[in-house]
Design a protein around this motif. Sequence first.
Motif, PDB file in Angstrom:
ATOM      1  N   ASP A 242     -32.950   2.659 -18.049  1.00  0.00           N
ATOM      2  CA  ASP A 242     -32.070   1.836 -18.876  1.00  0.00           C
ATOM      3  C   ASP A 242     -31.059   1.074 -18.031  1.00  0.00           C
ATOM      4  N   ALA A 243     -30.539   1.721 -16.972  1.00  0.00           N
ATOM      5  CA  ALA A 243     -29.485   1.103 -16.162  1.00  0.00           C
ATOM      6  C   ALA A 243     -30.024   0.054 -15.203  1.00  0.00           C
ATOM      7  N   TYR A 244     -31.203   0.325 -14.616  1.00  0.00           N
ATOM      8  CA  TYR A 244     -31.701  -0.537 -13.537  1.00  0.00           C
ATOM      9  C   TYR A 244     -33.061  -1.181 -13.828  1.00  0.00           C
ATOM     10  N   GLY A 245     -33.739  -0.738 -14.878  1.00  0.00           N
ATOM     11  CA  GLY A 245     -35.074  -1.250 -15.151  1.00  0.00           C
ATOM     12  C   GLY A 245     -36.100  -0.764 -14.145  1.00  0.00           C
ATOM     13  N   VAL A 246     -35.787   0.351 -13.461  1.00  0.00           N
ATOM     14  CA  VAL A 246     -36.661   0.903 -12.426  1.00  0.00           C
ATOM     15  C   VAL A 246     -37.124   2.294 -12.865  1.00  0.00           C
ATOM     16  N   THR A 247     -38.421   2.567 -12.708  1.00  0.00           N
ATOM     17  CA  THR A 247     -38.985   3.860 -13.092  1.00  0.00           C
ATOM     18  C   THR A 247     -38.840   4.856 -11.956  1.00  0.00           C
ATOM     19  N   THR A 248     -38.191   5.978 -12.245  1.00  0.00           N
ATOM     20  CA  THR A 248     -38.065   7.076 -11.275  1.00  0.00           C
ATOM     21  C   THR A 248     -38.383   8.389 -11.992  1.00  0.00           C
ATOM     22  N   VAL A 249     -38.622   9.430 -11.199  1.00  0.00           N
ATOM     23  CA  VAL A 249     -39.022  10.724 -11.757  1.00  0.00           C
ATOM     24  C   VAL A 249     -37.887  11.730 -11.603  1.00  0.00           C
ATOM     25  N   ASN A 250     -37.635  12.466 -12.677  1.00  0.00           N
ATOM     26  CA  ASN A 250     -36.691  13.571 -12.627  1.00  0.00           C
ATOM     27  C   ASN A 250     -37.272  14.703 -13.462  1.00  0.00           C
ATOM     28  N   TYR A 251     -36.465  15.673 -13.812  1.00  0.00           N
ATOM     29  CA  TYR A 251     -36.994  16.734 -14.664  1.00  0.00           C
ATOM     30  C   TYR A 251     -36.018  17.060 -15.775  1.00  0.00           C
ATOM     31  N   ASN A 252     -36.531  17.762 -16.792  1.00  0.00           N
ATOM     32  CA  ASN A 252     -35.831  17.873 -18.064  1.00  0.00           C
ATOM     33  C   ASN A 252     -34.426  18.457 -17.950  1.00  0.00           C
ATOM     34  N   ARG A 253     -34.237  19.461 -17.095  1.00  0.00           N
ATOM     35  CA  ARG A 253     -32.916  20.093 -17.038  1.00  0.00           C
ATOM     36  C   ARG A 253     -31.852  19.136 -16.498  1.00  0.00           C
ATOM     37  N   ASP A 254     -32.214  18.312 -15.520  1.00  0.00           N
ATOM     38  CA  ASP A 254     -31.245  17.349 -14.989  1.00  0.00           C
ATOM     39  C   ASP A 254     -30.952  16.252 -16.005  1.00  0.00           C
ATOM     40  N   VAL A 255     -31.983  15.801 -16.701  1.00  0.00           N
ATOM     41  CA  VAL A 255     -31.777  14.780 -17.728  1.00  0.00           C
ATOM     42  C   VAL A 255     -30.906  15.338 -18.847  1.00  0.00           C
ATOM     43  N   GLU A 256     -31.160  16.601 -19.202  1.00  0.00           N
ATOM     44  CA  GLU A 256     -30.419  17.253 -20.282  1.00  0.00           C
ATOM     45  C   GLU A 256     -28.942  17.423 -19.931  1.00  0.00           C
ATOM     46  N   ILE A 257     -28.650  17.744 -18.681  1.00  0.00           N
ATOM     47  CA  ILE A 257     -27.273  18.032 -18.276  1.00  0.00           C
ATOM     48  C   ILE A 257     -26.491  16.762 -17.921  1.00  0.00           C
ATOM     49  N   PHE A 258     -27.160  15.628 -17.786  1.00  0.00           N
ATOM     50  CA  PHE A 258     -26.488  14.419 -17.311  1.00  0.00           C
ATOM     51  C   PHE A 258     -25.301  13.995 -18.184  1.00  0.00           C
ATOM     52  N   PRO A 259     -25.409  14.057 -19.533  1.00  0.00           N
ATOM     53  CA  PRO A 259     -24.227  13.703 -20.330  1.00  0.00           C
ATOM     54  C   PRO A 259     -23.022  14.588 -20.038  1.00  0.00           C
ATOM     55  N   VAL A 260     -23.261  15.853 -19.695  1.00  0.00           N
ATOM     56  CA  VAL A 260     -22.159  16.749 -19.341  1.00  0.00           C
ATOM     57  C   VAL A 260     -21.491  16.264 -18.064  1.00  0.00           C
ATOM     58  N   LEU A 261     -22.306  15.903 -17.075  1.00  0.00           N
ATOM     59  CA  LEU A 261     -21.757  15.405 -15.822  1.00  0.00           C
ATOM     60  C   LEU A 261     -20.950  14.126 -16.052  1.00  0.00           C
ATOM     61  N   ASN A 262     -21.471  13.235 -16.863  1.00  0.00           N
ATOM     62  CA  ASN A 262     -20.745  12.008 -17.164  1.00  0.00           C
ATOM     63  C   ASN A 262     -19.398  12.313 -17.809  1.00  0.00           C
ATOM     64  N   ALA A 263     -19.402  13.262 -18.750  1.00  0.00           N
ATOM     65  CA  ALA A 263     -18.147  13.624 -19.414  1.00  0.00           C
ATOM     66  C   ALA A 263     -17.144  14.185 -18.416  1.00  0.00           C
ATOM     67  N   MET A 264     -17.642  14.950 -17.452  1.00  0.00           N
ATOM     68  CA  MET A 264     -16.763  15.500 -16.419  1.00  0.00           C
ATOM     69  C   MET A 264     -16.112  14.393 -15.609  1.00  0.00           C
ATOM     70  N   PHE A 265     -16.936  13.471 -15.104  1.00  0.00           N
ATOM     71  CA  PHE A 265     -16.398  12.397 -14.264  1.00  0.00           C
ATOM     72  C   PHE A 265     -15.455  11.494 -15.047  1.00  0.00           C
ATOM     73  N   GLU A 266     -15.771  11.238 -16.291  1.00  0.00           N
ATOM     74  CA  GLU A 266     -14.900  10.391 -17.108  1.00  0.00           C
ATOM     75  C   GLU A 266     -13.540  11.042 -17.316  1.00  0.00           C
ATOM     76  N   LYS A 267     -13.546  12.360 -17.445  1.00  0.00           N
ATOM     77  CA  LYS A 267     -12.276  13.059 -17.612  1.00  0.00           C
ATOM     78  C   LYS A 267     -11.481  13.061 -16.312  1.00  0.00           C
ATOM     79  N   ILE A 268     -12.196  13.083 -15.178  1.00  0.00           N
ATOM     80  CA  ILE A 268     -11.523  13.128 -13.882  1.00  0.00           C
ATOM     81  C   ILE A 268     -10.965  11.766 -13.488  1.00  0.00           C
ATOM     82  N   SER A 269     -11.817  10.720 -13.573  1.00  0.00           N
ATOM     83  CA  SER A 269     -11.395   9.423 -13.035  1.00  0.00           C
ATOM     84  C   SER A 269     -11.524   8.256 -14.016  1.00  0.00           C
TER      85      SER A 269
END
Length: 492
Positions: A242-269
């Motif tokens: 969605d961000a770059y229009g480029v296909t890359t491979v990851n796995y479900n747990r990292d994709v699942e946790i990504f919104p949590v990481l975003n929320a963390m960084f948004e709260k920090i900076s």
Amino acid sequence: MKIGFDNDKYLTMQSEHIRQRISQFGNKLYLEFGGKLYDDYHASRVLPGFEPDSKLRMLMQLSDQAEIVIVISAGDIEKNKVRGDLGITYDSDVLRLMDLFEERGLFVGSVVITQYSGQNSADQFRTRLQKFGIKVYTHYVIPGYPSNIPLIVSDDGYGKNDYIETSRPLVVITAPGPGSGKMATCLSQLYHEHKRGIKAGYAKFETFPIWNIPLKHPVNLAYEAATADLNDVNMIDPFHLDAYGVTTVNYNRDVEIFPVLNAMFEKISGESPYKSPTDMGVNMAGNCICDDAVCQAASRQEIIRRYFHATEALAAGKGTDEEVFKIELIMKQANITKEDRKVVGAALRRSETTGAPAAAIELPDGRIITGKTSDLLGASAALLLNALKELAGIAHEEHVISPSAIEPIQTLKTTYMGSRNPRLHTDEVLIALSVSAAQSRTAQLAMEQIPQLSGCQVHTSVLLSDADIKTFKRLGIQATSEPVYETKKIFR
């Protein structure tokens, strides 16, 4: 062994990218090390040329900046989870890893027990570590993890966890195996650092799945097979696409946790430095594959081995049907069957011919050697002797161990130690061979071939004994077996 991976290039590229990531976040980076930091045998099997200690050697280049924090799940301690490649429990592996890291001049700061909810065995392990003078911290189970972001990113979520005191700019978070809570430990630290007014960042060093090779590449499929018990699934990273229009491979747990990481960084900076889980990674492995065909072939063989390991666990009452079904599906995706493992057919044919358990080994030059059960030797023990004789150029009919050397061992087993099985296991036959080598040049010649067994493939027509499993692992032999018991006795 054919080489498909440039290990020197990997060490150079990987360490440089970690340095760049440290500079991106000022002077404090929590780096999650996925997979095995030391003795990563899975990577060495699917990427021939990858050295099992590559990650550790790379980290040693950053030793003056780094400290290591080892995490272990309280649940894994409670159920005595075992590392399949080494045959030791996760809690024992924590101690082993600490010794290995410190022997190589790496600083181990502490151990974190994660997902704690009052397990008595975890309490005992904490006490044991503290008696050694090791700092131990506790992280707790958070209800609704990872979807309940308001609770997770609060004083009642990450805020309840112990704050890990660290002293160096690069904090490496590692564990004995997957599912230990490494990422949650990193995110918890970011929360606590923010509360203390300390600027810190997070990055992930995960070898698999490799983000810049196809989703269904055999190397990535082999990773799915290796983590079938965790129900991990490789997938296209939707955030990156969605961000770059480029296909890359990851796995479900990292994709699942990504919104949590975003929320963390948004709260920090106020904003996140990452637009996708792929952005978080510092994995250069895909850029260091120098022969794709070799890596594909090796990965297909790994998938088949994982299938047999899953069926063996199921037969022993330690696995699940779902794990077997998942790997069967992966085999279909990779267009392979168990017969593509050459030693499988050879072992089964020898068993059918003899009417007894049999085994087969593929030597480094591709020759297939078999062994059968006899009055003196089990199939695996006979196989070892036959392979060593073949490698040494000793005629098959020539004895390298005399029956008179075997019989006293059998007497010891059955008469004095109460064993029902008089046949020698692999460890016992190697001891007998070493004793014979003191008197026989032929036995000595056979014994000198033992290093050549490392990396060889073995299959047996019945489930291996614990003794044979341990011996094969120590020799570096990659063994599988049919999910069939040699006898019908309930108590073994």
